[in-house]
Design a protein around this motif. Structure first.
Motif, PDB file in Angstrom:
ATOM      1  N   THR A 117      32.598  79.527  60.604  1.00  9.07           N
ATOM      2  CA  THR A 117      32.427  80.962  60.862  1.00  9.07           C
ATOM      3  C   THR A 117      31.994  81.261  62.292  1.00  9.07           C
ATOM      4  N   SER A 118      31.733  80.232  63.080  1.00 10.33           N
ATOM      5  CA  SER A 118      31.265  80.417  64.453  1.00 10.33           C
ATOM      6  C   SER A 118      32.424  80.775  65.377  1.00 10.33           C
ATOM      7  N   THR A 119      32.356  81.963  65.981  1.00  9.31           N
ATOM      8  CA  THR A 119      33.403  82.346  66.932  1.00  9.31           C
ATOM      9  C   THR A 119      33.316  81.495  68.192  1.00  9.31           C
ATOM     10  N   LEU A 120      32.107  81.114  68.581  1.00  6.62           N
ATOM     11  CA  LEU A 120      31.933  80.255  69.747  1.00  6.62           C
ATOM     12  C   LEU A 120      32.546  78.882  69.481  1.00  6.62           C
ATOM     13  N   GLY A 121      32.308  78.335  68.300  1.00 13.85           N
ATOM     14  CA  GLY A 121      32.879  77.042  67.936  1.00 13.85           C
ATOM     15  C   GLY A 121      34.400  77.082  67.901  1.00 13.85           C
ATOM     16  N   THR A 122      34.946  78.175  67.391  1.00 13.64           N
ATOM     17  CA  THR A 122      36.400  78.335  67.340  1.00 13.64           C
ATOM     18  C   THR A 122      36.993  78.375  68.740  1.00 13.64           C
ATOM     19  N   GLU A 123      36.357  79.138  69.632  1.00 13.37           N
ATOM     20  CA  GLU A 123      36.843  79.219  71.017  1.00 13.37           C
ATOM     21  C   GLU A 123      36.715  77.875  71.722  1.00 13.37           C
ATOM     22  N   LEU A 124      35.621  77.163  71.479  1.00  9.76           N
ATOM     23  CA  LEU A 124      35.420  75.843  72.079  1.00  9.76           C
ATOM     24  C   LEU A 124      36.502  74.872  71.610  1.00  9.76           C
ATOM     25  N   ASN A 125      36.755  74.838  70.310  1.00  7.98           N
ATOM     26  CA  ASN A 125      37.788  73.940  69.773  1.00  7.98           C
ATOM     27  C   ASN A 125      39.154  74.275  70.344  1.00  7.98           C
ATOM     28  N   ARG A 126      39.461  75.558  70.441  1.00  5.45           N
ATOM     29  CA  ARG A 126      40.748  75.999  70.982  1.00  5.45           C
ATOM     30  C   ARG A 126      40.899  75.561  72.442  1.00  5.45           C
ATOM     31  N   ASN A 127      39.824  75.704  73.228  1.00  4.21           N
ATOM     32  CA  ASN A 127      39.887  75.308  74.639  1.00  4.21           C
ATOM     33  C   ASN A 127      39.997  73.798  74.799  1.00  4.21           C
ATOM     34  N   LEU A 128      39.344  73.039  73.941  1.00  2.00           N
ATOM     35  CA  LEU A 128      39.448  71.581  74.010  1.00  2.00           C
ATOM     36  C   LEU A 128      40.880  71.129  73.732  1.00  2.00           C
TER      37      LEU A 128
ATOM     38  N   VAL B 217      31.238  78.487  76.609  1.00  2.00           N
ATOM     39  CA  VAL B 217      32.323  77.536  76.332  1.00  2.00           C
ATOM     40  C   VAL B 217      32.737  76.824  77.615  1.00  2.00           C
ATOM     41  N   GLN B 218      32.878  77.556  78.712  1.00  2.00           N
ATOM     42  CA  GLN B 218      33.254  76.937  79.984  1.00  2.00           C
ATOM     43  C   GLN B 218      32.184  75.953  80.466  1.00  2.00           C
ATOM     44  N   GLN B 219      30.909  76.300  80.281  1.00  2.00           N
ATOM     45  CA  GLN B 219      29.831  75.385  80.667  1.00  2.00           C
ATOM     46  C   GLN B 219      29.862  74.108  79.829  1.00  2.00           C
ATOM     47  N   ILE B 220      30.120  74.248  78.537  1.00  2.00           N
ATOM     48  CA  ILE B 220      30.190  73.073  77.663  1.00  2.00           C
ATOM     49  C   ILE B 220      31.367  72.191  78.061  1.00  2.00           C
ATOM     50  N   LEU B 221      32.511  72.794  78.346  1.00  2.00           N
ATOM     51  CA  LEU B 221      33.683  72.017  78.749  1.00  2.00           C
ATOM     52  C   LEU B 221      33.408  71.228  80.023  1.00  2.00           C
ATOM     53  N   ARG B 222      32.710  71.840  80.973  1.00  2.00           N
ATOM     54  CA  ARG B 222      32.367  71.126  82.217  1.00  2.00           C
ATOM     55  C   ARG B 222      31.416  69.968  81.933  1.00  2.00           C
ATOM     56  N   ARG B 223      30.479  70.166  81.021  1.00  2.00           N
ATOM     57  CA  ARG B 223      29.547  69.081  80.683  1.00  2.00           C
ATOM     58  C   ARG B 223      30.259  67.948  79.949  1.00  2.00           C
ATOM     59  N   LEU B 224      31.191  68.288  79.072  1.00  2.00           N
ATOM     60  CA  LEU B 224      31.963  67.263  78.382  1.00  2.00           C
ATOM     61  C   LEU B 224      32.832  66.484  79.366  1.00  2.00           C
ATOM     62  N   ALA B 225      33.392  67.163  80.348  1.00  2.00           N
ATOM     63  CA  ALA B 225      34.233  66.499  81.351  1.00  2.00           C
ATOM     64  C   ALA B 225      33.405  65.595  82.259  1.00  2.00           C
TER      65      ALA B 225
END
Length: 166
Positions: A41-52, A153-161
C-alpha cells in the motif's frame, strides 16, 4: 546570415561539451536482484520499485516466498507521513501546517551483512492554510507530499548506487 547562425550554434555546442556537461545516466548497481520490503500500500515503495526496474538492470522481488533469489534485501523500517500545526491566529484558527515525510531503511545481504546501515531520510515542507480554500489546500498538500516522495526515492536510488560490492 546562415553561416553566422551555424557558427553560433557550433560555438554553443562546443562550450557545453568543454564544461563537462553530460546527461544523467541510469546508475549501475552492484546487484542484479533486490527484495523490496516496502508495503504493497506504500506509494513511496511503489515508486521506488518502479524506478529500480526502469533502468532495466535490476529485478525487484516483492514476494517474500522468493526472497532467496535476491542478491540484497531492502528493509523498510519506517515509512510515515506527518502533519503538524505550526501556526495559529489570534482566534485559535490554524494558519500554517508542517508536512513531514520520514523514511528509514537498510540494505543487507541474505547472510545479514549490512551494506547500508539503518538510515533515515526526513523531508519537510510548510504550507499555509485558509478555510475558504480548503479544497485547493488539500490539492496543494497532496502535491507537496508527492514531491517529497519523489525526492526521497531519488536519494535512495543514489545511496543504492553508491554500494560498490556485495
Amino acid at each position: 546570415m546562415q553561416r553566422r547562425v551555424f557558427l553560433l550554434s557550433a560555438a554553443a555546442a562546443w562550450s557545453l561539451s568543454a564544461c563537462g556537461f553530460a546527461l544523467r545516466k541510469a546508475p549501475n548497481y552492484a546487484f542484479k536482484t533486490i527484495y523490496s520490503g516496502a508495503a504493497e500500500t506504500s506509494t513511496l515503495g511503489t515508486e521506488l520499485n518502479r524506478n529500480l526496474e526502469a533502468g532495466g538492470t535490476v529485478k525487484v522481488i516483492r514476494d517474500a516466498r522468493l526472497i532467496a533469489q535476491a542478491d540484497v534485501i531492502l528493509d523498510v523500517l519506517l515509512d510515515q507521513r506527518e502533519k503538524t500545526v505550526v501556526g495559529i491566529n489570534a482566534s485559535g484558527q490554524v494558519r500554517e501546517f508542517q508536512l513531514r515525510t520520514r523514511f528509514r531503511f537498510q540494505l543487507r545481504t541474505l547472510k545479514g551483512k549490512l551494506l547500508i546501515p539503518p538510515a533515515e531520510i526526513v523531508l519537510q515542507r510548510d504550507i499555509s492554510f485558509n478555510e475558504s480554500a480548503v479544497l485547493a489546500k488539500e490539492t496543494e498538500e497532496a502535491l507537496l507530499y508527492r514531491d517529497m516522495q519523489s525526492d526521497i526515492v531519488q536519494q535512495i536510488l543514489r545511496r543504492l548506487a553508491a554500494v560498490k560490492e556485495i
